[in-house]
Enzyme design. Structure first.
Site, PDB file in Angstrom:
ATOM      1  CG  ASP A  68      -0.079   0.132   2.767  1.00 44.38           C
ATOM      2  OD1 ASP A  68       0.261  -1.046   2.511  1.00 44.38           O
ATOM      3  OD2 ASP A  68      -0.807   0.872   3.195  1.00 44.38           O
ATOM      4  CD  GLU A 126       4.594   0.907   7.204  1.00 48.92           C
ATOM      5  OE1 GLU A 126       4.949   0.880   8.322  1.00 48.92           O
ATOM      6  OE2 GLU A 126       3.901   1.532   6.455  1.00 48.92           O
TER       7      GLU A 126
END
Length: 358
Positions: A68, A126
């Site tokens: 991400d 994350e």
């Protein structure tokens, strides 16, 4: 490596966009399978699609990263992947798609025997706290016994052997609305209370101990002639020690109102505990045998390495791309350093595989 990096960068993967993250995870899995064989498992939950690949054999080392990014859909159109002047640029190229590519290609340089016992875990959340992936991260870290984190390197290519614990708090204030001209005294001004709280909160910082408590976002009010009935303050917190984590969390829990009639609610906490230098000692020694003179530094930003260190698993971070500009428009990767970092990844995995467990 540049071909695979382009593939990953050109599939945008903003945190919390589940459809985009699913497509990105498919691309990460395909790159892994094309370079390493086997099958990558897609683990779908409320935080996105995580990618897990296992070489087989007794688990010995976990390659940890995330796919991400902080950039919204559409960033690629404005800032496409490009290679020029010795740099690769594009959204997420440094944080941390370049590191993923280097790790995969480093493993590909090893024979099948030396890859035995390796796991790769690439998470989808994350950048927003790893709340949906934390349990899986901790489980696989304990099972493997050593963690190599491929977040971007520190300045000059230094590794990261310590990180601050980090988190965020939201302080919500409830007051009472009234007409600001006709009867301001009938209201309870949530904005005035918020101003008091901002000063109290900022005073919790202890820079000499590595603790920063920084109010970052505030909102209050609806119209210029209405006493604000609600206000919120968001606060970024970074700490170097467990003792400071406890002190700051206790202080937020003890916040009290200054304005009569106002009420305070606190949410959040320090979700990523500190990563102490002691966690990286043995792995850093191995890295320095492979790359004599390589530097290692402590940094303020958090990563999933904080989570694996907190459960007592040896962890070394900053093994990813050499470059800079994380989360910024000038984000870049130094191309000439990519092969060198891939070789370091391969050497570390091989050294861990042939070392006595524990």
């Amino acid at each position: 490596m540049l071909e695979d990096l382009r593939t990953l960068v050109e599939i945008e993967s903003p945190s919390r966009d589940l459809d985009a993250l699913a497509a990105s995870a498919e691309a990460v899995a395909t790159v892994i399978e094309n370079r390493l064989g086997g099958q990558a498992v897609l683990n779908v939950n409320e935080g996105g699609t995580h990618v897990h690949w296992v070489a087989g054999g007794e688990s010995r080392v976990l390659i940890l990263g995330h796919h991400d990014t902080v950039f919204p859909l559409g960033t690629l159109a404005r800032r496409p992947f490009a290679v020029a002047d010795g740099r690769a640029t594009g959204p997420g190229v440094f944080d941390m798609l370049g590191g993923l590519v280097q790790a995969i290609h480093g493993l590909a340089a090893l024979d099948e025997r030396d890859r035995s016992g390796v796991e790769i875990l690439v998470t989808a959340d994350e950048e927003v706290g790893s709340f949906s992936s934390r349990e899986l991260i901790e489980e696989r870290a304990r099972a493997c016994g050593a963690v190599l984190v491929f977040e971007g390197a520190a300045d000059g290519g230094a590794l990261k052997n310590a990180r601050k614990g980090c988190g965020a708090f939201q302080v919500s204030i409830a007051g009472r609305a009234s007409h600001a001209g006709l009867e301001p005294e009938a209201g309870v001004n949530a904005l005035v209370e918020a101003a008091h709280q901002v000063l109290d909160i900022a005073a919790l910082s202890r820079p000499e101990l590595g603790t920063t408590v920084t109010p970052t976002v505030a909102s209050a009010g609806t119209l210029e002639n209405v006493v604000p009935a609600e206000a919120t303050v968001v606060v970024d917190v970074r700490v170097e020690s467990a003792a400071e984590k406890e002190r700051v969390e206790a202080a937020f829990a003890a916040l009290t109102p200054h304005v009569d009639g106002s009420r305070i609610t606190v949410e959040g906490g320090i979700a990523r505990p500190p990563m102490p230098k002691s966690t990286a000692v043995e792995l850093l020694a191995l890295a320095r045998q492979l790359t004599p003179g390589i530097e290692a530094v402590a940094v303020g930003g958090g990563s999933d390495g904080n989570l694996t260190a907190a459960v007592g698993v040896p962890t070394l971070d900053g093994l990813g791309a050499v470059g800079g500009g994380a989360h910024a428009d000038h984000e870049y990767v130094v191309i000439d350093a990519m092969a060198e970092r891939a070789r370091l990844a391969a050497g570390l995995v091989k050294a861990i595989r042939h070392a006595p467990r524990g």
